[in-house]
Design a protein around this motif. Structure first.
Motif, mmCIF file in Angstrom:
data_model
loop_
_atom_site.group_PDB
_atom_site.id
_atom_site.type_symbol
_atom_site.label_atom_id
_atom_site.label_comp_id
_atom_site.label_asym_id
_atom_site.label_seq_id
_atom_site.Cartn_x
_atom_site.Cartn_y
_atom_site.Cartn_z
ATOM 1 N N LYS A 145 0.831 -1.208 0.000
ATOM 2 C CA LYS A 145 0.000 0.000 0.000
ATOM 3 C C LYS A 145 0.866 1.260 0.000
ATOM 4 O O LYS A 145 0.483 2.298 -0.561
ATOM 5 C CB LYS A 145 -0.910 -0.026 1.231
ATOM 6 N N ALA A 146 2.036 1.147 0.631
ATOM 7 C CA ALA A 146 2.920 2.314 0.748
ATOM 8 C C ALA A 146 3.275 2.890 -0.623
ATOM 9 O O ALA A 146 3.395 4.114 -0.776
ATOM 10 C CB ALA A 146 4.187 1.928 1.504
ATOM 11 N N PHE A 147 3.426 2.025 -1.623
ATOM 12 C CA PHE A 147 3.786 2.523 -2.962
ATOM 13 C C PHE A 147 2.652 3.362 -3.551
ATOM 14 O O PHE A 147 2.894 4.401 -4.163
ATOM 15 C CB PHE A 147 4.150 1.352 -3.879
ATOM 16 N N ASP A 148 1.419 2.896 -3.346
ATOM 17 C CA ASP A 148 0.265 3.674 -3.813
ATOM 18 C C ASP A 148 0.158 5.007 -3.083
ATOM 19 O O ASP A 148 -0.081 6.047 -3.694
ATOM 20 C CB ASP A 148 -1.036 2.880 -3.564
ATOM 21 N N LEU A 149 0.324 4.947 -1.773
ATOM 22 C CA LEU A 149 0.184 6.172 -0.979
ATOM 23 C C LEU A 149 1.293 7.171 -1.311
ATOM 24 O O LEU A 149 1.055 8.376 -1.361
ATOM 25 C CB LEU A 149 0.192 5.838 0.516
ATOM 26 N N ALA A 150 2.485 6.655 -1.544
ATOM 27 C CA ALA A 150 3.605 7.543 -1.905
ATOM 28 C C ALA A 150 3.281 8.293 -3.189
ATOM 29 O O ALA A 150 3.588 9.484 -3.331
ATOM 30 C CB ALA A 150 4.891 6.733 -2.054
ATOM 31 N N GLU A 151 2.624 7.607 -4.126
ATOM 32 C CA GLU A 151 2.271 8.256 -5.391
ATOM 33 C C GLU A 151 1.058 9.165 -5.225
ATOM 34 O O GLU A 151 1.000 10.249 -5.809
ATOM 35 C CB GLU A 151 2.030 7.195 -6.468
ATOM 36 N N LYS A 152 0.109 8.704 -4.422
ATOM 37 C CA LYS A 152 -1.090 9.525 -4.191
ATOM 38 C C LYS A 152 -0.697 10.890 -3.623
ATOM 39 O O LYS A 152 -1.225 11.916 -4.028
ATOM 40 C CB LYS A 152 -2.030 8.782 -3.228
ATOM 41 N N TYR A 153 0.235 10.892 -2.672
ATOM 42 C CA TYR A 153 0.624 12.138 -2.001
ATOM 43 C C TYR A 153 1.942 12.707 -2.536
ATOM 44 O O TYR A 153 2.398 13.737 -2.058
ATOM 45 C CB TYR A 153 0.701 11.913 -0.484
ATOM 46 N N ARG A 154 2.536 12.029 -3.477
ATOM 47 C CA ARG A 154 3.832 12.438 -4.027
ATOM 48 C C ARG A 154 4.818 12.785 -2.917
ATOM 49 O O ARG A 154 5.271 13.929 -2.790
ATOM 50 C CB ARG A 154 3.669 13.603 -4.992
ATOM 51 N N GLY A 155 5.143 11.782 -2.137
ATOM 52 C CA GLY A 155 6.103 12.018 -1.054
ATOM 53 C C GLY A 155 6.565 10.705 -0.460
ATOM 54 O O GLY A 155 6.066 9.639 -0.820
ATOM 55 N N PRO A 156 7.535 10.795 0.440
ATOM 56 C CA PRO A 156 8.040 9.574 1.078
ATOM 57 C C PRO A 156 7.041 9.001 2.076
ATOM 58 O O PRO A 156 6.366 9.744 2.784
ATOM 59 C CB PRO A 156 9.316 10.042 1.792
ATOM 60 N N VAL A 157 6.958 7.692 2.097
ATOM 61 C CA VAL A 157 6.120 6.966 3.053
ATOM 62 C C VAL A 157 7.026 6.027 3.819
ATOM 63 O O VAL A 157 7.936 5.433 3.231
ATOM 64 C CB VAL A 157 5.010 6.179 2.319
ATOM 65 N N MET A 158 6.770 5.903 5.114
ATOM 66 C CA MET A 158 7.639 5.023 5.911
ATOM 67 C C MET A 158 6.860 3.880 6.552
ATOM 68 O O MET A 158 5.758 4.071 7.051
ATOM 69 C CB MET A 158 8.344 5.830 7.004
ATOM 70 N N ILE A 159 7.477 2.702 6.496
ATOM 71 C CA ILE A 159 7.006 1.559 7.282
ATOM 72 C C ILE A 159 7.906 1.501 8.514
ATOM 73 O O ILE A 159 9.124 1.384 8.375
ATOM 74 C CB ILE A 159 7.127 0.231 6.504
ATOM 75 N N LEU A 160 7.304 1.602 9.684
ATOM 76 C CA LEU A 160 8.078 1.612 10.920
ATOM 77 C C LEU A 160 7.802 0.319 11.684
ATOM 78 O O LEU A 160 6.706 0.124 12.211
ATOM 79 C CB LEU A 160 7.682 2.834 11.761
ATOM 80 N N GLY A 161 8.788 -0.545 11.697
ATOM 81 C CA GLY A 161 8.627 -1.817 12.413
ATOM 82 C C GLY A 161 9.753 -1.966 13.414
ATOM 83 O O GLY A 161 10.871 -1.524 13.160
ATOM 84 N N ASP A 162 9.473 -2.591 14.531
ATOM 85 C CA ASP A 162 10.561 -2.874 15.464
ATOM 86 C C ASP A 162 11.302 -4.113 14.978
ATOM 87 O O ASP A 162 10.822 -4.823 14.097
ATOM 88 C CB ASP A 162 10.015 -3.070 16.878
ATOM 89 N N GLY A 163 12.466 -4.358 15.564
ATOM 90 C CA GLY A 163 13.310 -5.455 15.112
ATOM 91 C C GLY A 163 12.604 -6.789 14.983
ATOM 92 O O GLY A 163 12.907 -7.589 14.095
ATOM 93 N N LEU A 164 11.641 -7.035 15.865
ATOM 94 C CA LEU A 164 10.938 -8.325 15.815
ATOM 95 C C LEU A 164 10.156 -8.485 14.519
ATOM 96 O O LEU A 164 10.068 -9.583 13.973
ATOM 97 C CB LEU A 164 9.953 -8.428 16.984
#
Lengths: 357, 230
Positions: A152-171
């Motif tokens: 989904k991040a790729f779609d959202l990055a294009e929708k808003y024309r900007g960087p999108v981040m997935i933030l996950g902890d090490g686990l």
């Protein structure tokens, strides 16, 4: 497609490929290096590219370059690496280029440790780089959600024309779970003719595009930043995602928790429910935009006497929780910030101690 | 379906995430319960989490000696090999289990121990989970086999099917894993040592379908919201 067993890091790599990303640049760092290891094998199979930069600084600008060409592009890193990329993230936001950044967080500050952490909440949601920009930040609680959010991040990055981040902890990166990839995902990049420097022969019009973040004229920069702001306001309207857990009950305490920490909270909530003690949780799936209304309303429930933000940091999200609760209930923090993850039993003890007081 | 007959030095290898550690730990419990003296060494230098060292307390509790890096280096992402490992190889217990890291990268460490292996009978056991990327097919398993043999400078002597989808494992998954490992064995001439199945799944399995022993598994390496040993 049948389910397979994947490590979060591998699944994130595969998700990027399924989302049509053929450009992956990265530099190894524990606990996310398996993304690069996986994509080093997989990218050639789809005619994609993986280049290992000489540092995260270089990687950040590789991302900028590919994104400026209108290509789907991703990098993955872990906390110190994301710090190094932060300048490029600011430039990418300023130049309005879509790109996906994945941060599989480890302990900090500095080199910190290699165990799971959520210590980059501020970095991800409040800045990191310089200037007036925001990152759309999604926080998965498991491997399946990491796949869905990455795609989904790729779609959202294009929708808003900007960087999108997935933030996950090490686990999130290291654990293995059964996972399924959606079959019907449209991996075609949205029309980027208007802005991308993709080469004149690729475009339908002869309009010349310029990708830049420099606006020397104060009015132009002001207008540009207001345009960015309009995008962030729209995210607040359209992209807020959260999960309520046991929030239909008459819960005595509200937990706000995200990522794998929320999985531990769920086990604790289930155990307490069996004992007849109702505890509710709001799990933000987007950290920016933050589920402000949901947290506000859940805290206001009459049965609820206290709100606790449970995080793998010394208390970062708790500031947003407090901001949303607006003084209706006491808001406190509980968690660990060294790499250990509180157990369900420790959470239960803490919740009971809150109720006693 | 017979008994697991492994003795001497057993090195567990396999592709990344095939379940080597879970197999090693459960094998140690199983053999110890059968009255065999078991020692375990954690050779995983490539994985930062979910290593044998995470199960050290329960191994110690069951009287199984575990060779680990020093406590202060336990959470380092450095390739630290405890010096006692070479000694353990030279003076093996009745059953010594060495849990190596994944892929050819994880078994490079074995080449460093080559001097200790000289003249000794070594069981190099490849664990396969066909639900993991890159080992869904016999060809994939053979490719990993070649890579591991090249990096470890040792020959694979036995095979283990560890087909599972964690909590979503069905009997069908176990059967398919068995078929794949049999085919791999048929094509390579390497024997199947055993297959694994979660203890809870055993009553649902038609054990007469297997010519190999079945190692019952209780998951020890679980995320913090789950209880180990269930």
């Amino acid at each position: 497609m049948a389910k397979v067993l994947m490590k979060g890091n591998e699944a994130i790599g595969e998700a990027a490929i399924r989302a049509g990303c053929k450009n992956y640049f990265a530099y190894p760092i524990t606990p996310q290096s398996e993304v690069a290891e996986y994509l080093a094998k997989r990218m050639p199979e789809v005619d994609g590219v993986f280049v290992q930069g000489e540092s995260e600084v270089a990687v950040g600008y590789m991302i900028f370059g590919a994104a400026g060409c209108g290509e789907r592009v991703m990098t993955t890193s872990s906390s110190p690496g994301v710090s190094l990329m932060s300048e490029a993230i600011s430039y990418i936001a300023g130049a309005r280029c879509p790109a996906v950044f994945v941060n599989i967080m480890r302990g900090g500050p500095g080199l910190g440790g290699i165990l799971p952490s959520q210590g980059d909440y501020f970095q991800a949601t409040k800045g990191g780089g310089h200037g007036d920009y925001r990152l759309l930040v999604m926080a998965p609680e498991g491997v399946q959600e990491a796949v869905e959010m990455t795609m989904k991040a790729f779609d959202l990055a294009e929708k808003y024309r900007g960087p999108v981040m997935i933030l996950g902890d090490g686990l999130i990166g290291q654990m293995m779970e059964p996972v399924e990839f959606p079959e019907d995902f449209d991996a075609t990049p949205m029309n980027n003719d208007d802005w991308a420097t993709s080469g004149m022969d690729t475009r339908k019009t002869d309009k010349r595009n310029l990708v830049k973040s420099l606006f020397l004229d104060p009015k132009a920069l002001n207008d540009h930043n207001l345009l960015l702001k309009a995008g962030y306001d729209r995210m607040r309207q359209e992209e807020v995602r959260y999960e309520g857990y046991n929030t239909d009950s008459e819960y005595k305490i509200l937990i706000v928790s995200y990522g794998t920490m929320s999985r531990v909270c769920k086990t604790a909530i289930d155990t307490m429910k069996e004992e007849g003690l109702e505890i509710g949780m709001v799990r933000p799936q987007t950290l920016f935009p933050f589920p402000e209304q949901a947290v506000h309303d859940a805290a206001a429930k009459e049965s609820c006497s206290h709100v606790v933000s449970i995080e793998l940091s010394m208390g970062q999200m708790v500031e947003d929780v407090d901001r949303c609760v607006k003084g209706q209930r006491p808001v406190t923090w509980y968690g660990e910030c060294g790499g250990d993850i509180p157990t369900p039993e420790e959470i239960i003890d803490h919740i009971k101690s809150l109720l006693k007081n | 379906m017979g008994k697991i007959e492994l003795k001497g030095t057993v090195i567990i290898v396999g592709n990344y995430g095939s379940g080597k550690t879970e197999t090693a730990v459960n094998l140690a419990f199983h053999m110890k319960a059968a009255g065999i003296d078991v020692r375990v060494a954690d050779l995983d230098l490539v994985n930062p989490y979910f290593r044998t060292r995470e199960a050290r307390h329960i191994l110690f509790e069951k009287g199984i000696n575990v060779v680990l890096p020093e406590e202060k280096y336990m959470h380092a992402d450095l390739p630290i090999l405890a010096p006692q490992v070479a000694g353990l190889i030279r003076n093996p217990a009745e059953l010594t289990i060495l849990d190596a890291g994944g892929d050819d990268v994880g078994t490079t460490v074995l080449a460093a121990l080559a001097d200790s292996f000289v003249g000794r009978e070594i069981n190099l056991i490849q664990v396969v989970n066909p639900l993991r990327p890159f080992t869904e097919t016999v060809e994939g398993c053979k490719r990993i086999q070649g890579e591991i043999e090249a990096s470890s400078k040792l020959k694979i002597t036995g095979l283990v099917s560890n087909a599972n989808l964690i909590d979503e494992t069905t009997p069908d998954i176990i059967y398919k894993g068995y078929e794949l490992i049999q085919e791999l064995s048929h094509q390579t001439g390497i024997r199947v040592e055993f297959i694994t199945a979660h203890e809870k799944l055993l009553p649902e399995l038609d054990l007469s379908r297997f010519d190999t022993p079945v190692l019952p598994i209780l998951r020890q390496l679980v995320p913090p919201w789950k209880k180990p040993g269930l």
